[in-house]
Scaffold this active site. Structure first.
Site, PDB file in Angstrom:
ATOM      1  CE  LYS A 177       5.644   2.112  15.014  1.00 51.24           C
ATOM      2  NZ  LYS A 177       6.866   3.054  15.110  1.00 51.24           N
TER       3      LYS A 177
ATOM      4  CD  GLU B  66       6.475   7.582   8.203  1.00 49.03           C
ATOM      5  OE1 GLU B  66       6.007   6.569   8.772  1.00 49.03           O
ATOM      6  OE2 GLU B  66       7.551   7.441   8.008  1.00 49.03           O
TER       7      GLU B  66
ATOM      8  CG  HIS C 123      -5.130   2.483 -20.441  1.00 49.22           C
ATOM      9  ND1 HIS C 123      -5.814   2.101 -21.544  1.00 49.22           N
ATOM     10  CD2 HIS C 123      -3.862   2.845 -20.742  1.00 49.22           C
ATOM     11  CE1 HIS C 123      -5.125   2.378 -22.437  1.00 49.22           C
ATOM     12  NE2 HIS C 123      -3.754   2.782 -22.204  1.00 49.22           N
TER      13      HIS C 123
HETATM   14  O1  PA5 Z   1      10.662   7.176   8.285  1.00 53.56           O
HETATM   15  C1  PA5 Z   1      10.684   6.465   9.384  1.00 53.56           C
HETATM   16  O2  PA5 Z   1      11.044   6.839  10.417  1.00 53.56           O
HETATM   17  C2  PA5 Z   1       9.744   5.229   9.458  1.00 53.56           C
HETATM   18  O3  PA5 Z   1       9.022   5.048   8.455  1.00 53.56           O
HETATM   19  C3  PA5 Z   1      10.838   4.086   9.849  1.00 53.56           C
HETATM   20  O4  PA5 Z   1      11.679   3.946   8.597  1.00 53.56           O
HETATM   21  C4  PA5 Z   1      10.113   2.571   9.930  1.00 53.56           C
HETATM   22  O5  PA5 Z   1       8.853   2.768  10.889  1.00 53.56           O
HETATM   23  C5  PA5 Z   1      10.995   1.578  10.454  1.00 53.56           C
HETATM   24  O6  PA5 Z   1      11.702   1.839  11.474  1.00 53.56           O
HETATM   25  P1  PA5 Z   1      13.091   1.137  11.906  1.00 53.56           P
HETATM   26  O7  PA5 Z   1      13.888   1.314  10.947  1.00 53.56           O
HETATM   27  O8  PA5 Z   1      13.520   1.669  13.223  1.00 53.56           O
HETATM   28  O9  PA5 Z   1      12.620  -0.339  12.053  1.00 53.56           O
END
Ligand code: PA5
Length: 460
Positions: free
Chosen positions: A433, A295, A324
């Site tokens: 989303k 990410e 394995h």
């Molecule tokens: O790294 C990030 O920002 C995302 O992966 C969030 O952690 C994830 O989308 C969850 O978001 P939130 O904590 O707002 O529910």
């Protein structure tokens, strides 16, 4: 301190698949160092750039004491806890529990030592797992931790509404006393609800993004419930923080890790990064790292808006299990990978092969077997000119896990600067989303997905 053994990334070991020598401090490295050092010194800049996580080793004592006290109180009052959250609001929590307690934490009283079982949910909208969990837990003895920085995430919300309904239906009246919310200080529906209903709540600090949030209340609350020593965790992170500020490449392991991997990525086509701990309890650490790298660095645009489509692809693995499985491809497949091993020097428990089996393994401790397998894997890769490196973890405890978390966070931060991308956004995860919102009728998204659905031409 952890040791970063980078020998097998070098040409001396892997020929032209490796790096000739430790590079000089180029202008790129100098710029990355200057940017990160500036962030480390300037709180306002950290908040603005999403790098306030760099200050988490130094959180206020009062906050940490409150988290510990709340965790202990919850642990006394409940037999089970459901922790709701996804992405950065889940992976780090589970990683801390699995690594510092055990993946068997929920299975054995001796591992929990009187602490509640902690189940993670809301990390998917799979109806089967949530239903199964709620059908089998006792609502009367269950506490809830709901974690969402934005306070609006669909997966977490859907699970949280179900969990509250499940508690109410069972006649549980004191919802206020059994829910802890971890969310933004002001934004989002979860904050609104926590304030209105008087849930105990903790704040996700401004400038701390999900995947960098494990060392703030996001990760620390469930850790405290499970009896993990969060002060030691932060002490370890703090020590790695000091090491990661050095302008001497050879003394700054996270920077060196980032520099060497960037060279291998850009110059030697090593686009795949495998993290392979030789330890079952660190399997979740690899999953946590996957999110951090993917990410943060898998980006379409550079900071100056050019289309670059960069980012190494992370793959979680575990030794010896995957020897394995994926190891065949690692040794003989495409020359596009670098493996990072996590080698644990001293296991918390050990056991030897008993005499009854009477062969060459007799009396040999499994700790010897696993470390020999790790060395053998390095050796096999070197023989085939496949670069790898090893992070040596003296033992799996709070102090070293704190270091390890901070090591990879800082390495990712440096690598983001070297790649010239914004490490702290994730525009690529927004599209699905929007599709869901349009299809499920979220106000403001009416009709927006109809074109997409009509265009599905290749389904048979
Ligand atoms: O790294 C990030 O920002 C995302 O992966 C969030 O952690 C994830 O989308 C969850 O978001 P939130 O904590 O707002 O529910």
């Amino acid at each position: 301190m952890l040791k970063f053994d980078y020998n097998n990334l070098m040409s001396e070991k892997v020929g032209d698949q490796g790096i000739k020598s430790i590079p000089e401090i180029t202008s790129d490295i100098k710029a990355a160092l200057a940017t990160i050092n500036k962030m480390q010194r300037d709180e306002a800049l950290r908040v603005k750039t999403g790098t306030q996580w760099m200050a988490l080793p130094d959180q206020e004592k009062k906050l940490i004491d409150d988290i510990v006290a709340t965790g202990n109180d919850f642990a006394k009052r409940f037999k089970t806890v459901i922790s709701l959250g996804i992405g950065g609001s889940y992976l780090g929590n589970r990683m801390l529990q699995d690594s510092l307690k055990s993946p068997y934490y929920n299975d054995f009283d001796s591992v929990r030592d009187g602490r509640p079982k902690v189940y993670f949910s809301g990390n998917n909208v799979d109806p089967e797992s949530l239903k199964l969990l709620l059908d089998n837990l006792d609502p009367k003895t269950t506490g809830v931790v709901v974690i969402s920085k934005s306070g609006t995430t669909t997966e977490t919300k859907a699970a949280f509404e179900n969990v509250k309904e499940w508690l109410r239906k069972a006649g549980v009246k004191d919802l206020k006393n059994r829910i802890i919310a971890v969310t933004d200080k002001a934004k989002g529906t979860l904050r609104e609800e926590a304030n209105q209903n008087g849930y105990k709540s903790f704040i996700v600090p401004d400038g701390v993004g999900g995947r960098f949030s494990v060392l703030c209340p996001v990760g620390l609350v469930t850790a405290a419930i499970a009896g993990i020593n969060i002060k030691e965790l932060l002490r370890g992170a703090g020590d790695m923080n000091k090491a990661s500020q050095s302008t001497d490449l050879i003394k700054n392991a996270p920077l060196l890790y980032a520099v060497l991997h960037t060279i291998l990525y850009k110059e030697k086509n090593k686009a795949i990064s495998i993290l392979m701990p030789f330890n079952d309890s660190l399997k979740m650490f690899a999953d946590w790292y996957v999110q951090l790298l993917a990410e943060s660095l898998g980006k379409k645009l550079s900071k100056d808006g050019k289309v670059v489509n960069v980012g190494r692809t992370p793959i979680p693995s575990v030794g010896t299990t995957d020897l394995h499985s994926t190891q065949q491809n690692n040794v003989e497949g495409e020359y596009n990978k670098v493996i990072t091993f996590l080698k644990v020097e001293k296991p918390r428990r050990d056991i030897s092969v008993p005499k009854a089996s009477a062969d060459f393994l007799v009396d040999k401790p499994l700790s010897l077997l696993i470390n020999t397998a790790e060395e053998g894997t390095e050796w096999a890769l070197v023989n085939e000119k496949r670069p790898s490196c090893t992070i040596v973890v003296p033992e799996v405890n709070e102090y070293y896990i704190g270091q390890l978390i901070y090591f990879f966070e800082m390495a990712t931060a440096y690598e983001g600067e070297l790649l010239n991308v914004n490490t702290y956004d994730q525009p690529g995860v927004e599209s699905y989303k929007k599709y869901m919102f349009a299809m499920l009728g979220k106000p403001g998204f009416e009709g927006k997905a109809s074109k997409l659905v009509k265009d599905k031409k290749y389904i048979i």
